[in-house]
Design an enzyme around this catalytic site. Structure first.
Site, PDB file in Angstrom:
ATOM      1  N   GLY A 262       3.018  -7.922   5.831  1.00 50.96           N
ATOM      2  CA  GLY A 262       3.689  -7.358   4.633  1.00 50.96           C
ATOM      3  C   GLY A 262       4.874  -8.293   3.873  1.00 50.96           C
ATOM      4  O   GLY A 262       4.718  -9.230   4.071  1.00 50.96           O
TER       5      GLY A 262
ATOM      6  N   TYR B 117       9.211   9.591   3.915  1.00 49.17           N
ATOM      7  CA  TYR B 117       9.448   8.299   4.336  1.00 49.17           C
ATOM      8  C   TYR B 117      11.179   8.331   4.751  1.00 49.17           C
ATOM      9  O   TYR B 117      11.497   7.594   5.776  1.00 49.17           O
ATOM     10  CB  TYR B 117       9.241   7.184   3.102  1.00 49.17           C
ATOM     11  CG  TYR B 117       9.794   5.885   3.223  1.00 49.17           C
ATOM     12  CD1 TYR B 117       9.428   4.944   4.090  1.00 49.17           C
ATOM     13  CD2 TYR B 117      10.986   5.486   2.656  1.00 49.17           C
ATOM     14  CE1 TYR B 117       9.703   3.738   4.323  1.00 49.17           C
ATOM     15  CE2 TYR B 117      11.391   4.163   2.335  1.00 49.17           C
ATOM     16  CZ  TYR B 117      10.565   3.285   3.595  1.00 49.17           C
ATOM     17  OH  TYR B 117      11.198   1.991   3.476  1.00 49.17           O
TER      18      TYR B 117
HETATM   19  C1  AKB Z   1      10.565   1.684  -0.933  1.00 52.29           C
HETATM   20  O1  AKB Z   1      10.941   1.655  -2.119  1.00 52.29           O
HETATM   21  O2  AKB Z   1       9.743   2.458  -0.365  1.00 52.29           O
HETATM   22  C2  AKB Z   1      11.367   0.540  -0.167  1.00 52.29           C
HETATM   23  C3  AKB Z   1      12.549   0.805   0.169  1.00 52.29           C
HETATM   24  C4  AKB Z   1      13.681   0.868  -0.676  1.00 52.29           C
HETATM   25  O3  AKB Z   1      12.708   1.336   1.397  1.00 52.29           O
HETATM   26  N1  AKB Z   1      11.392  -0.845  -0.820  1.00 52.29           N
END
Ligand code: AKB
Length: 312
Positions: free
Chosen positions: A9, A138
């Protein structure tokens, strides 16, 4: 030996290079779901799906792993489209790594994100300890991961260290599925085509960091004296913030014909829920965190490398 998960990654490629540079060859096992097409010297490769505990344990035992950089994860935009996948990879992945670290006495680095913050968090100079009520899956996985890190540090005395990454700008490997990807895409499109359609509005301002500083943060926090690490969830770290329009202007200063248009999509809502700037004073105090690149230095260096890469 040191293990990197998710090593193909965006962060893994550059971290592996830095570790090979500082430790020499054969100290590093880099793993991902698939073998990469191009193998680089100085490191061993293997395949690892972190959602399978047996596979994680097997790798740690077979290679006598003492330190794990657990980078395998699903980013924010992909996580909104595939929430179950994000939960499985991000939460079960970190759970397996921490459980294995407990059994085999490994040290762990795990990246959290500014995505732990949400609409109810103070947006400017976001403090270390504040509201973490993210609106994204997330973000939920990152908050859960931080709490798991804290639990395992406190209850099982595992040495786990973590930082909350802002958007990371880099040229070695493309980011995949993040909300801050526009900041990387803009460079590649500017050099290749002279124009870019940005998927957030021109006013969207987010905390960002250049990859060499992101790598530096991981190496610095892992090198820090154990007694100085007072945050066992994850440290705020910052370099600079800019809006899409400001980045476009900085690129236009160097490529005067560059044009940027704006067509926000579903990622706008994610970006709007994140902070504009981060207070990283605790990381500065505890382990001397300081970034080296400001916006202009980053833009100059990115354009140099992107031109080289695209042969322009
Ligand atoms: C995303 O945009 O998901 C990542 C983060 C800020 O964790 N780059």
């Amino acid at each position: 030996m040191i293990l990197i998960t998710g090593a193909s990654g965006q962060i893994g490629i550059d971290l592996a290079d830095a570790l090979v540079d500082s430790l020499g060859p054969d100290q590093l096992l880099v793993t991902d779901l698939r073998m990469p097409e191009k193998l680089r010297p100085g490191r061993k490769y293997d395949v690892l799906d972190v959602t399978y505990m047996e596979s994680v344990e097997k790798i740690i035992q077979a290679h006598n792993i003492h330190t794990i950089y657990h980078l395998a994860g699903i980013l924010s935009a992909t996580g909104e489209r595939h929430p179950e996948l994000a939960w499985n990879v991000n939460v079960n992945g970190v759970r397996n790594i921490l459980e294995a670290a407990k059994r085999y006495k490994c040290r762990v680095f795990w990246p959290s994100s500014i995505a732990v913050f949400g609409p109810t968090t103070p947006k400017v100079n976001t403090p270390q300890e504040t509201v973490t009520e993210p609106g994204t899956m997330y973000g939920a996985t990152k908050v859960t991961g931080e709490l798991l890190c804290k639990f395992h540090s406190n209850h099982h005395e595992i040495d786990i260290r973590s930082v909350r990454f802002p958007g990371i700008i880099s040229y070695s490997a493309p980011p995949g599925g993040g909300t801050t990807d526009w900041a990387v895409d803009m460079f590649f499109q500017a050099v290749e085509h002279g124009s870019y359609t940005c998927f957030v509005t021109k006013e969207t301002r987010l905390p960002m960091m250049y990859m060499p500083d992101a790598v530096k943060s991981m190496l610095d926090i892992m090198d820090a004296d154990h007694k100085n690490i007072t945050v066992r969830t994850s440290y705020n770290i910052a370099a600079f913030s800019f809006s899409a329009e400001e980045l476009a202007a900085a690129i236009r200063k160097r490529i005067p014909t560059f044009t940027c248009t704006y067509a926000p999509d579903f990622r706008q809502a994610i970006a709007d829920s994140w902070p504009e700037s981060i207070d990283d004073s605790r990381a500065r105090k505890d382990w001397d965190w300081t970034p080296e690149y400001d916006l202009d230095a980053m833009v100059d260096d990115m354009l140099l490398h992107v031109r080289k890469k695209l042969q322009k």
